[in-house]
Design an enzyme around this catalytic site. Structure first.
Site, PDB file in Angstrom:
ATOM      1  N   ASP A  13     -19.729  61.743  -9.465  1.00  0.00           N
ATOM      2  CA  ASP A  13     -19.285  61.425  -8.118  1.00  0.00           C
ATOM      3  C   ASP A  13     -17.930  62.739  -8.148  1.00  0.00           C
ATOM      4  O   ASP A  13     -18.556  63.410  -9.844  1.00  0.00           O
ATOM      5  CB  ASP A  13     -19.190  60.469  -8.314  1.00  0.00           C
ATOM      6  CG  ASP A  13     -17.693  60.337  -6.870  1.00  0.00           C
ATOM      7  OD1 ASP A  13     -17.981  60.444  -5.863  1.00  0.00           O
ATOM      8  OD2 ASP A  13     -16.363  59.765  -7.672  1.00  0.00           O
ATOM      9  N   ASP A  15     -14.813  62.813  -6.585  1.00  0.00           N
ATOM     10  CA  ASP A  15     -12.893  62.151  -6.272  1.00  0.00           C
ATOM     11  C   ASP A  15     -12.804  61.100  -7.356  1.00  0.00           C
ATOM     12  O   ASP A  15     -13.349  59.647  -7.904  1.00  0.00           O
ATOM     13  CB  ASP A  15     -12.757  62.204  -5.204  1.00  0.00           C
ATOM     14  CG  ASP A  15     -12.860  63.456  -4.397  1.00  0.00           C
ATOM     15  OD1 ASP A  15     -11.605  64.284  -4.260  1.00  0.00           O
ATOM     16  OD2 ASP A  15     -13.206  63.488  -3.123  1.00  0.00           O
TER      17      ASP A  15
END
Length: 231
Positions: A13, A15
């Site tokens: 991922d 953020d």
């Protein structure tokens, strides 16, 4: 913490996992709400993490009422987010160590994010990381966003690796649901939101930071070598 299979590829991922952006988003939305004179709390913002805008907009209207200026807030929110980014974007502890290990082992890696390609390019360039990922799966690259498995399944296709042999690294609840739904070995590295009992059940492990991930990867591959040698 032991992974069930040797790691062949890693899907990150972005953020809150690679970059410390969720805190920036939080500061920005509270500043934007104050500027517009509307309600917003940290708790409500935390419910947005790892969720696409359409769903967050629905939640805003459900929580604050149909008259809530969600679209105006979004525009002002992003303006403040960009201003705060100009002050600097922190890399999460352990990110470089994980990438260095993957380089040493020759393991492919990708990003699977709800952010746009432009945002990914900006964040990677800020830390000179543009060449350290083999693929990027971003908003617009899949039909259904997290918590659907589509982003991680698309990453596995691009990496040409069975999802079961991919390690997925996530910080959000919906991200974990997405990665686990894709069949990946999922490790949550909590940022602003802690795992629930449900989420822990979907994870192969929960790590305090990315600094714990290299040991997990090494252990998975060592265990595989021992098993194949018959020892």
């Amino acid at each position: 913490m032991i992974l069930p299979r040797p790691v062949v590829a890693v899907v990150f991922d972005m953020d809150g996992l690679l970059f410390d952006t969720e805190k920036v988003y939080g500061r920005a939305i509270l500043t934007a709400a104050t500027q517009l004179g509307v309600e917003m709390t940290t708790e409500v913002f935390h419910s947005f993490i790892g969720t696409p805008w359409a769903e967050n907009r629905r939640r805003m209207l459900a929580h604050y009422g149909d008259a809530y200026p969600a679209e105006e807030l979004r525009v002002t929110w992003m303006e403040h987010f960009k201003l705060l980014l100009d002050e600097g974007l922190d890399l999460k502890p352990g990110a470089l160590e994980v990438l260095d290990l993957l380089d040493d082992l020759g393991l492919p890696r990708a990003i699977a994010t709800s952010s746009s390609h432009g945002t990914v390019d900006h964040h990677l360039a800020a830390h000179g990381l543009a060449g350290r990922f083999h693929h990027v799966v971003a908003s617009g690259d899949y039909d259904n966003p997290k918590p659907a498995p589509d982003p991680f399944l698309k990453a596995a296709v691009l990496l040409d690796v069975d999802p079961r042999h991919c390690l997925a690294l996530e910080d959000s609840l919906n991200g974990v649901r997405s990665a686990a739904g894709a069949g990946m070995m999922t490790v949550m590295v909590p940022d602003l939101v802690q795992p629930t009992q449900e989420i822990r059940g979907l994870c192969a492990a929960v790590a305090a930071s990315l600094l714990e991930v290299p040991a997990l990867v090494r252990a998975s591959r060592s265990a595989s070598r021992v098993a194949s040698s018959g020892c």
